[in-house]
Design a protein around this motif. Structure first.
Motif, PDB file in Angstrom:
ATOM      1  N   GLU A  99       0.840  -1.198   0.000  1.00 32.82           N
ATOM      2  CA  GLU A  99       0.000   0.000   0.000  1.00 32.82           C
ATOM      3  C   GLU A  99       0.878   1.252   0.000  1.00 32.82           C
ATOM      4  N   TYR A 100       0.540   2.194  -0.869  1.00 28.77           N
ATOM      5  CA  TYR A 100       1.316   3.426  -1.018  1.00 28.77           C
ATOM      6  C   TYR A 100       0.428   4.657  -0.866  1.00 28.77           C
ATOM      7  N   LYS A 101       1.063   5.752  -0.459  1.00 28.31           N
ATOM      8  CA  LYS A 101       0.448   7.064  -0.580  1.00 28.31           C
ATOM      9  C   LYS A 101       0.856   7.622  -1.942  1.00 28.31           C
ATOM     10  N   TYR A 102      -0.130   8.041  -2.716  1.00 28.37           N
ATOM     11  CA  TYR A 102       0.131   8.535  -4.078  1.00 28.37           C
ATOM     12  C   TYR A 102      -0.219  10.014  -4.172  1.00 28.37           C
ATOM     13  N   ILE A 103       0.762  10.820  -4.600  1.00 25.73           N
ATOM     14  CA  ILE A 103       0.609  12.272  -4.683  1.00 25.73           C
ATOM     15  C   ILE A 103       0.524  12.690  -6.151  1.00 25.73           C
ATOM     16  N   GLU A 104      -0.484  13.499  -6.475  1.00 30.87           N
ATOM     17  CA  GLU A 104      -0.582  14.037  -7.826  1.00 30.87           C
ATOM     18  C   GLU A 104      -0.780  15.542  -7.765  1.00 30.87           C
ATOM     19  N   LEU A 105      -0.890  16.184  -8.931  1.00 30.06           N
ATOM     20  CA  LEU A 105      -0.916  17.646  -8.988  1.00 30.06           C
ATOM     21  C   LEU A 105      -2.025  18.254  -8.137  1.00 30.06           C
ATOM     22  N   GLY A 106      -3.173  17.601  -8.119  1.00 32.60           N
ATOM     23  CA  GLY A 106      -4.301  18.134  -7.363  1.00 32.60           C
ATOM     24  C   GLY A 106      -4.098  18.114  -5.861  1.00 32.60           C
ATOM     25  N   ASN A 107      -3.043  17.461  -5.386  1.00 29.50           N
ATOM     26  CA  ASN A 107      -2.774  17.364  -3.949  1.00 29.50           C
ATOM     27  C   ASN A 107      -1.815  18.430  -3.435  1.00 29.50           C
ATOM     28  N   ILE A 108      -1.465  19.397  -4.280  1.00 33.38           N
ATOM     29  CA  ILE A 108      -0.502  20.426  -3.877  1.00 33.38           C
ATOM     30  C   ILE A 108      -1.220  21.725  -3.555  1.00 33.38           C
ATOM     31  N   GLY A 109      -0.942  22.271  -2.367  1.00 26.69           N
ATOM     32  CA  GLY A 109      -1.594  23.498  -1.929  1.00 26.69           C
ATOM     33  C   GLY A 109      -0.818  24.745  -2.291  1.00 26.69           C
ATOM     34  N   ASN A 110      -1.373  25.887  -1.909  1.00 26.72           N
ATOM     35  CA  ASN A 110      -0.785  27.186  -2.257  1.00 26.72           C
ATOM     36  C   ASN A 110       0.518  27.477  -1.540  1.00 26.72           C
ATOM     37  N   ALA A 144       2.361   6.727 -11.672  1.00 26.48           N
ATOM     38  CA  ALA A 144       2.860   6.718 -10.291  1.00 26.48           C
ATOM     39  C   ALA A 144       4.214   6.024 -10.250  1.00 26.48           C
ATOM     40  N   ARG A 145       5.252   6.744 -10.645  1.00 22.84           N
ATOM     41  CA  ARG A 145       6.564   6.115 -10.831  1.00 22.84           C
ATOM     42  C   ARG A 145       7.722   6.887 -10.205  1.00 22.84           C
ATOM     43  N   ARG A 146       7.425   7.799  -9.265  1.00 17.45           N
ATOM     44  CA  ARG A 146       8.492   8.541  -8.599  1.00 17.45           C
ATOM     45  C   ARG A 146       8.402   8.306  -7.090  1.00 17.45           C
ATOM     46  N   LEU A 147       9.444   7.736  -6.512  1.00 16.77           N
ATOM     47  CA  LEU A 147       9.490   7.518  -5.072  1.00 16.77           C
ATOM     48  C   LEU A 147      10.056   8.766  -4.401  1.00 16.77           C
ATOM     49  N   VAL A 148       9.411   9.229  -3.330  1.00 16.00           N
ATOM     50  CA  VAL A 148       9.869  10.457  -2.667  1.00 16.00           C
ATOM     51  C   VAL A 148      10.238  10.175  -1.222  1.00 16.00           C
ATOM     52  N   HIS A 149      11.101  11.043  -0.691  1.00 16.09           N
ATOM     53  CA  HIS A 149      11.566  10.918   0.687  1.00 16.09           C
ATOM     54  C   HIS A 149      11.451  12.271   1.384  1.00 16.09           C
ATOM     55  N   GLU A 150      11.473  12.237   2.700  1.00 19.97           N
ATOM     56  CA  GLU A 150      11.405  13.468   3.481  1.00 19.97           C
ATOM     57  C   GLU A 150      12.496  14.435   3.043  1.00 19.97           C
ATOM     58  N   ASN A 151      12.112  15.712   2.896  1.00 26.69           N
ATOM     59  CA  ASN A 151      12.977  16.823   2.491  1.00 26.69           C
ATOM     60  C   ASN A 151      13.259  16.887   0.991  1.00 26.69           C
ATOM     61  N   GLY A 162      -3.041  16.255   0.660  1.00 27.66           N
ATOM     62  CA  GLY A 162      -3.677  14.950   0.776  1.00 27.66           C
ATOM     63  C   GLY A 162      -3.076  13.997  -0.238  1.00 27.66           C
ATOM     64  N   CYS A 163      -3.612  12.809  -0.311  1.00 25.81           N
ATOM     65  CA  CYS A 163      -3.088  11.818  -1.235  1.00 25.81           C
ATOM     66  C   CYS A 163      -4.117  10.717  -1.431  1.00 25.81           C
ATOM     67  N   THR A 164      -3.870   9.868  -2.406  1.00 23.21           N
ATOM     68  CA  THR A 164      -4.653   8.655  -2.591  1.00 23.21           C
ATOM     69  C   THR A 164      -3.872   7.503  -1.973  1.00 23.21           C
ATOM     70  N   ASN A 167       8.589   7.740   1.570  1.00 20.96           N
ATOM     71  CA  ASN A 167       8.352   6.548   0.745  1.00 20.96           C
ATOM     72  C   ASN A 167       6.993   6.555   0.051  1.00 20.96           C
ATOM     73  N   ALA A 168       6.403   7.731  -0.108  1.00 24.98           N
ATOM     74  CA  ALA A 168       5.216   7.850  -0.963  1.00 24.98           C
ATOM     75  C   ALA A 168       5.669   7.842  -2.418  1.00 24.98           C
ATOM     76  N   VAL A 169       4.723   7.710  -3.339  1.00 25.12           N
ATOM     77  CA  VAL A 169       5.044   7.834  -4.753  1.00 25.12           C
ATOM     78  C   VAL A 169       4.287   9.024  -5.320  1.00 25.12           C
ATOM     79  N   CYS A 170       4.881   9.656  -6.304  1.00 18.99           N
ATOM     80  CA  CYS A 170       4.211  10.782  -6.945  1.00 18.99           C
ATOM     81  C   CYS A 170       4.162  10.564  -8.447  1.00 18.99           C
ATOM     82  N   SER A 171       3.399  11.400  -9.098  1.00 14.71           N
ATOM     83  CA  SER A 171       3.214  11.312 -10.539  1.00 14.71           C
ATOM     84  C   SER A 171       4.495  11.688 -11.277  1.00 14.71           C
ATOM     85  N   THR A 172       4.657  11.128 -12.471  1.00 10.16           N
ATOM     86  CA  THR A 172       5.791  11.505 -13.329  1.00 10.16           C
ATOM     87  C   THR A 172       5.631  12.925 -13.861  1.00 10.16           C
TER      88      THR A 172
END
Length: 461
Positions: free
Chosen positions: A294-305, A324-331, A311-313, A354-359
């Motif tokens: 199970e992953y947290k998935y971040i896309e463009l609509g999840n970015i605030g001002n 969903a092909r980019r692994l992200v880390h803190e900082n 949030g995430c899926t 260790n969430a993943v984000c959109s390409t």
């Protein structure tokens, strides 16, 4: 859905007046929540309201020069308004639609698409008007709008708004159904407690935004951008050697004088500068999510001002989209590559390790600048302009990895970086505290209803 509660048996005589026969409407989970709520003691939204209506039904007369916010279904979130869409209605249309204009303490509910998001109108939102995709609840004085909004966001509110929404391609919660929603008869003492918590959360959000603005101001002053204006003329003459043979670009907009002014501004920075490739590293390796993890998935609509991930899926690797092909880390700092969303960049906090984000994002880190400064720099006027300048494409205009690497960046002085980071970190901390307070208010509402269900009914003290 709770395990073992998937099947309900309902008699024909028990159907409502509309004879709903969709199975989800009568799921045991839904029926148990409704029973608990009714056992507590409720009234309809309409009973506690002076008016319940929706927004403008005709086409909206937009005006980018207006200062009157247009509130739509994407505006209310979880007890806050998101005005990043930047939609404004003309003053003429606003004045002609008094019924749909907003007042302080109105509760606005999304009734199309994402059903049931809501927030309370305050002075910061006004002046504002609404389109037909939201409901407006104007309460009587004996029921707190902050309590109503918090209740509607709780599981007891959500189960009703989603249950009563209808439609095939797109769900709609019609106004007559909004009026019929049942709301708890909380005591005035309890309402005051909830309202105080929500208002405290809003106070922390205001302080968070102030600190973020201070970080922005520090960067602008350091770059000497205060009161600085680029050349806005639309004419520039360059020979072949100075243009295509050097840059490989023939599009005239690339050579606008303002872009050259931004480059000069960066190159004259007292702390020095370098190309993106020398200052930052980007993670270009595709990550393949594990099928059953199970992953947290971040896309463009999840970015605030404010450079935050709102949030995430959450889904198993097998259910994630192919992008969903980019692994992200803190900082890490994630930066949108799409021209219309270049402002969508955010700092990855520990919550999204260790969430993943959109390409559609570049995942960026730097040994030269701390991540907070990197975030503020990416969102700054000169960098946003240079990102836009280097975008290419026709149908979907975006900044390629090669073009990104060539952009010049200022190397912000260490002492300034420290000040920026301090403000941004405190801003993030306050935002998290506000989020916790909103959740706390919602939990108290749910606990109050459930405690009375266990005890056999009554009103909350």
């Amino acid at each position: 859905m709770l395990k073992g509660l998937e099947i309900s048996i309902v008699k024909l005589s028990e159907l409502n007046e509309e004879h709903r026969i969709d199975a989800e409407y009568f799921s045991k989970y839904n029926l148990i929540l409704i029973k608990k709520l009714l056992n507590f003691g409720t009234v309809s939204v309409e009973t506690m309201s002076e008016n319940v209506t929706d927004g403008i039904h005709t086409s909206i007369d937009y005006d980018e020069n207006s200062k009157i916010n247009l509130i739509s279904a994407t505006s209310p979130k979880e007890n806050i308004f998101d005005l990043s869409r930047g939609a404004f209605i003309s003053e003429k249309a606003h004045n002609a639609n008094f019924r749909t204009s907003l007042k302080v303490n109105d509760v606005v509910v999304s009734t199309v698409g994402t059903i049931g998001n809501c927030a309370v109108v305050d002075e910061l939102v006004l002046p504002a008007n609404t389109d037909r995709h939201v409901g407006i609840i104007r309460l009587k004085n004996n029921y707190s709008p902050y309590v109503l909004s918090t209740f509607l966001l709780s599981k007891y509110g959500r189960v009703q708004t989603l249950r009563e929404a209808t439609g095939n391609v797109q769900l709609n919660l019609f106004i007559y159904k909004l009026k019929e929603l049942r709301i708890p008869l909380f005591s005035q003492t309890f309402q005051s407690q909830i309202e105080q918590i929500v208002k405290s959360a809003h106070g922390k959000l205001a302080d968070s935004k102030s600190l973020y603005s201070q970080a922005e101001d520090l960067l602008l002053r350091e770059l000497r951008l205060k009161d600085w204006q680029p050349d806005d003329s639309t004419v520039n003459i360059r020979n072949l050697k100075e243009s295509f043979l050097r840059t490989g670009r023939l599009d005239s907009e690339y050579y606008l004088p303002r872009y050259e002014d931004y480059v000069r501004l960066v190159e004259q920075y007292r702390g020095g500068y370098g190309e993106f490739r020398a200052v930052c590293a980007t993670d270009e390796v595709n990550y393949m999510p594990s099928v059953n993890t199970e992953y947290k998935y971040i896309e463009l609509g999840n970015i605030g001002n404010y450079g935050e991930i709102t949030g995430c899926t959450v889904a198993a690797g097998k259910d994630l989209p192919s992008r969903a092909r980019r692994l992200v880390h803190e900082n890490d700092v994630i930066l949108s590559s799409v021209e219309g969303s270049l402002q969508s960049c955010a700092l990855v906090t520990s919550e999204y390790e260790n969430a993943v984000c959109s390409t559609g994002f570049y995942v960026v880190r730097s040994d030269v600048m701390n991540p907070e400064t990197l975030l503020m720099l990416f969102k700054s006027e000169p960098m946003q302009s240079l990102f836009k300048r280097n975008c290419t494409g026709t149908i979907l205009t975006a900044i390629s990895h090669n073009e990104l690497q060539k952009i010049v960046m200022p190397k912000i002085r260490t002492e300034v970086q420290s000040e920026i980071a301090k403000n941004v970190r405190k801003s993030i901390s306050l935002r998290n505290e506000a989020k916790s307070l909103f959740e706390n208010a919602k939990q108290k509402v749910e606990d109050s209803i459930e405690s009375k269900f266990i005890l056999g009914g009554g009103t909350s003290e």
